[in-house]
Design a protein around this motif. Structure first.
Motif, short mmCIF file in Angstrom:
data_model
loop_
_atom_site.label_atom_id
_atom_site.label_comp_id
_atom_site.label_asym_id
_atom_site.label_seq_id
_atom_site.Cartn_x
_atom_site.Cartn_y
_atom_site.Cartn_z
N LEU A 333 -47.29 -65.00 -0.34
CA LEU A 333 -47.18 -63.83 0.53
C LEU A 333 -48.40 -63.84 1.44
O LEU A 333 -49.54 -63.76 0.96
CB LEU A 333 -47.13 -62.54 -0.30
N VAL A 334 -48.18 -63.97 2.74
CA VAL A 334 -49.26 -64.15 3.70
C VAL A 334 -49.47 -62.85 4.47
O VAL A 334 -48.52 -62.27 5.03
CB VAL A 334 -48.95 -65.29 4.68
N LEU A 335 -50.70 -62.40 4.50
CA LEU A 335 -51.08 -61.23 5.28
C LEU A 335 -51.95 -61.67 6.45
O LEU A 335 -52.88 -62.47 6.27
CB LEU A 335 -51.85 -60.23 4.42
N VAL A 336 -51.66 -61.17 7.63
CA VAL A 336 -52.42 -61.49 8.83
C VAL A 336 -53.17 -60.24 9.25
O VAL A 336 -52.56 -59.18 9.44
CB VAL A 336 -51.51 -61.97 9.97
N GLY A 337 -54.50 -60.34 9.37
CA GLY A 337 -55.27 -59.16 9.72
C GLY A 337 -56.56 -59.52 10.42
O GLY A 337 -56.98 -60.68 10.46
N LEU A 338 -57.19 -58.50 10.97
CA LEU A 338 -58.44 -58.64 11.71
C LEU A 338 -59.63 -58.50 10.77
O LEU A 338 -59.73 -57.52 10.04
CB LEU A 338 -58.52 -57.59 12.81
N THR A 339 -60.52 -59.49 10.81
CA THR A 339 -61.76 -59.40 10.05
C THR A 339 -62.98 -59.67 10.92
O THR A 339 -64.10 -59.70 10.41
CB THR A 339 -61.76 -60.39 8.86
N GLY A 340 -62.76 -59.89 12.21
CA GLY A 340 -63.87 -60.17 13.11
C GLY A 340 -64.80 -58.98 13.26
O GLY A 340 -64.40 -57.81 13.06
N THR A 341 -66.04 -59.24 13.62
CA THR A 341 -67.04 -58.20 13.75
C THR A 341 -66.61 -57.15 14.76
O THR A 341 -66.27 -57.47 15.89
CB THR A 341 -68.39 -58.81 14.18
N GLY A 342 -66.62 -55.89 14.33
CA GLY A 342 -66.27 -54.79 15.21
C GLY A 342 -64.78 -54.54 15.37
O GLY A 342 -64.38 -53.58 16.03
N LEU A 343 -63.93 -55.37 14.75
CA LEU A 343 -62.48 -55.22 14.91
C LEU A 343 -61.80 -54.66 13.67
O LEU A 343 -60.79 -53.98 13.77
CB LEU A 343 -61.84 -56.58 15.24
N THR A 344 -62.34 -54.94 12.51
CA THR A 344 -61.65 -54.58 11.28
C THR A 344 -61.98 -53.17 10.83
O THR A 344 -63.03 -52.62 11.17
CB THR A 344 -62.01 -55.58 10.16
N ASP A 345 -61.04 -52.58 10.08
CA ASP A 345 -61.31 -51.29 9.45
C ASP A 345 -61.91 -51.57 8.07
O ASP A 345 -61.25 -52.08 7.18
CB ASP A 345 -60.02 -50.47 9.33
N ILE A 346 -63.20 -51.28 7.93
CA ILE A 346 -63.91 -51.56 6.68
C ILE A 346 -63.65 -50.43 5.70
O ILE A 346 -63.75 -49.25 6.05
CB ILE A 346 -65.41 -51.71 6.94
N ARG A 347 -63.33 -50.78 4.47
CA ARG A 347 -63.03 -49.81 3.42
C ARG A 347 -64.02 -49.96 2.27
O ARG A 347 -64.38 -51.08 1.89
CB ARG A 347 -61.60 -49.98 2.89
N ALA A 348 -64.43 -48.83 1.71
CA ALA A 348 -65.28 -48.84 0.51
C ALA A 348 -64.39 -48.79 -0.72
O ALA A 348 -63.39 -48.06 -0.75
CB ALA A 348 -66.23 -47.65 0.53
N THR A 349 -64.75 -49.55 -1.75
CA THR A 349 -63.98 -49.59 -2.99
C THR A 349 -64.79 -48.96 -4.12
O THR A 349 -66.01 -48.78 -4.00
CB THR A 349 -63.63 -51.04 -3.37
N PRO A 350 -64.16 -48.63 -5.24
CA PRO A 350 -64.91 -48.08 -6.38
C PRO A 350 -65.97 -49.02 -6.92
O PRO A 350 -66.87 -48.58 -7.64
CB PRO A 350 -63.81 -47.82 -7.42
N LEU A 351 -65.88 -50.31 -6.60
CA LEU A 351 -66.88 -51.27 -7.06
C LEU A 351 -68.15 -51.21 -6.24
O LEU A 351 -69.09 -51.96 -6.50
CB LEU A 351 -66.31 -52.69 -7.02
N GLY A 352 -68.18 -50.33 -5.22
CA GLY A 352 -69.35 -50.24 -4.36
C GLY A 352 -69.37 -51.31 -3.28
O GLY A 352 -70.42 -51.54 -2.67
N GLU A 353 -68.25 -51.98 -3.04
CA GLU A 353 -68.16 -53.04 -2.05
C GLU A 353 -67.47 -52.54 -0.78
O GLU A 353 -66.65 -51.62 -0.84
CB GLU A 353 -67.40 -54.24 -2.61
N LEU A 354 -67.79 -53.16 0.33
CA LEU A 354 -67.11 -52.91 1.59
C LEU A 354 -66.20 -54.10 1.89
O LEU A 354 -66.67 -55.24 1.95
CB LEU A 354 -68.12 -52.71 2.72
N VAL A 355 -64.90 -53.82 2.07
CA VAL A 355 -63.93 -54.90 2.26
C VAL A 355 -63.08 -54.60 3.48
O VAL A 355 -62.91 -53.43 3.87
CB VAL A 355 -63.04 -55.06 1.01
#
Length: 507
Positions: A333-355
């Motif tokens: 299952l392939v997901l295509v998304g933006l991860t470039g600087t300034g383009l992606t929506d960064i999310r915080a997780t319960p692990l304290g990480e930004l993904v």
């Protein structure tokens, strides 16, 4: 009136010490239990209108402590991926440097989809929505040419539009387009979305799920070409993603989330199934897979560390240049998304990480494959409330008894009350951690600890009040005893004291 007021003040002063402090502790127990229950009203139980007023007056009364504890459960025991069903094709900084800035012309995005489809994935999900026409399309460029370039403009209009090229690629691949639900209308939102049918078993859950009136989706031409449409929304609490809806409401119909729609397209299923009771959604199913949900159609996501999922990322430019492994995406299952600087929506997780936001969608799919679901059903909240009241009543009945074994132990062992309290709370925490670890249930030990500690504290407050009152009474008696003596009596007392000192020194 003065006498009535004095009587009332006397009653209020005596109330905390009445019956060894039990009425005061009972009032504290019931009050805090009610606040805790209202702070997380169980889904599926009819919600009184006054609860909304309570939420405005006392927002998040127990929620922060509860969520902090649940986050620590995940940090202590993050999910360890048992499979890798998802590949993320990332439009990253490397890709943008090679292929140009975002947004791309739609024909370039079509080339990427064609390159992915050539590796035979089960489904391709785009964490991208395209509500506006591509201004680099030949017909759009032709409209901006001067009259002197009429021949060139005619030639450009004869070419297919970039939307047509992308639609052809979407139609040829097992593609799913993403969309974002919105509570407010904008110039690019609409009120409908082309989506696969949803078959409901049981009660219509439309009133239970998250519901929106508008959606930011791709152009109708692209929607018609894709094999599926899905929502990309996640639930945010204080900026952290803990839950993700598998189904949502758009107007008067149900629409699937991206993970569910990806599974539907991958299995070539004609529809999504929803199993619901009057209390809300019980499960969401695709083919032979059923995912248990909260009554509002969400699942609590058990996160894996981003360090354990880095090998699922492939740079989009490597895919377009055919540098990615030939078998890397086959049957994935392939997901295509933006991860470039300034383009992606960064999310915080319960692990304290930004993904990246696309990582959250991948983790949901992976969780479904691994079968590692976290759950907090309505009956668990009811059970917690009953336990709090029952254990609190036991404390209220047993602690003030001066003849109990507990009272004897506390008097005999220094600091025993603190040691006992710490031991009980550690035992409670350990039990909740084990239940989380082996059964995936989220038990709110934080609220239990807070309420029972305050109930115990109310007895210590009562003891302090009684001690202070006893000191005042002793001082008053001493003052009365001294003031009642005559001058001769005081002289006699002084002479007696001197005689005792002389007698002791002569021995």
């Amino acid at each position: 009136m003065k006498r009535l007021r004095d009587s009332w003040l006397t009653f209020v002063k005596k109330l905390p010490r009445a019956y060894s402090g039990r009425p005061m502790a009972f009032a504290v127990l019931l009050g805090l239990s009610a606040l805790n229950f209202c702070s997380e009203w169980p889904q599926g139980i009819p919600r009184p209108a006054w609860i909304d007023t309570y939420d405005r007056i006392l927002p998040d009364s127990f929620g922060s402590a509860r969520q902090l504890l649940f986050d620590h459960f995940q940090r202590w025991f993050p999910r360890v991926p048992a499979s890798q069903p998802v590949i993320i094709v990332a439009i990253d900084d490397k890709t943008l440097a090679a292929a140009g800035q975002w947004p791309w012309p739609r024909n370039r995005l079509a080339n990427l989809i064609d390159a992915i489809a050539a590796q035979k994935p089960l489904a391709i999900g785009l964490d991208i929505y395209m509500p506006e026409a591509d201004q680099t399309s030949p017909d759009k460029v032709a409209g901006n040419l001067p009259a002197s370039a009429a021949a060139l403009a005619a030639g450009l209009r004869a070419l297919p539009s970039h939307e047509a090229i992308l639609a052809r690629s979407l139609r040829a691949a097992p593609s799913v387009l993403g969309a974002a639900a919105s509570a407010h209308a904008t110039a690019d939102t609409s009120t409908d979305l082309r989506s696969a049918p949803i078959l409901v078993h049981g009660t219509d859950p439309l009133e239970s799920v998250l519901r929106f009136d508008y959606v930011l989706a791709s152009l109708p031409e692209l929607q018609a070409a894709a094999h599926g449409q899905a929502m990309l929304n996640v639930a945010l609490e204080q900026g952290t993603v803990r839950r993700v809806p598998l189904i949502m409401g758009l107007g008067n119909k149900l629409v699937p989330g991206m993970p569910v729609e990806m599974l539907r397209v991958a299995t070539a299923s004609p529809l999504v199934e929803v199993f619901a009771y009057p209390s809300g959604v019980q499960a969401v199913g695709v083919a032979d897979v059923q995912v248990p949900t909260q009554p509002n159609g969400e699942i609590w996501l058990h996160f894996a560390s981003i360090r354990a999922t880095q090998n699922r990322y492939v740079s989009a430019v490597d895919v377009m240049q055919r540098k990615a492994g030939a078998e890397r995406m086959r049957n994935k299952l392939v997901l295509v998304g933006l991860t470039g600087t300034g383009l992606t929506d960064i999310r915080a997780t319960p692990l304290g990480e930004l993904v990246p936001g696309i990582e959250v969608q991948a983790q949901v799919i992976e969780t479904i494959f691994d079968g590692r679901f976290l759950q907090r059903p309505a009956w668990l909240k009811l059970g917690e409330s009953l336990f709090i009241i029952a254990f609190g009543m036991l404390i209220i009945w047993y602690v003030p008894r001066t003849d109990s074994r507990l009272a004897v132990f506390i008097r005999a062992v220094p600091k025993s009350s603190a040691i006992l309290g710490i031991a009980l709370n550690l035992l409670l925490l350990l039990s909740c951690v084990l239940v989380f670890r082996y059964f995936g249930l989220l038990i709110d030990a934080a609220s239990i600890f807070i309420i029972e500690s305050v109930v115990m504290g109310s007895f210590f407050s009562t003891a302090l009040l009684e001690d202070e009152a006893q000191k005042r009474q002793d001082a008053a008696r001493e003052q009365v005893r001294n003031s009642g003596k005559t001058g001769a009596g005081k002289v006699f007392d002084g002479a007696l004291a001197r005689w005792k000192r002389i007698h002791r020194s002569s021995k």
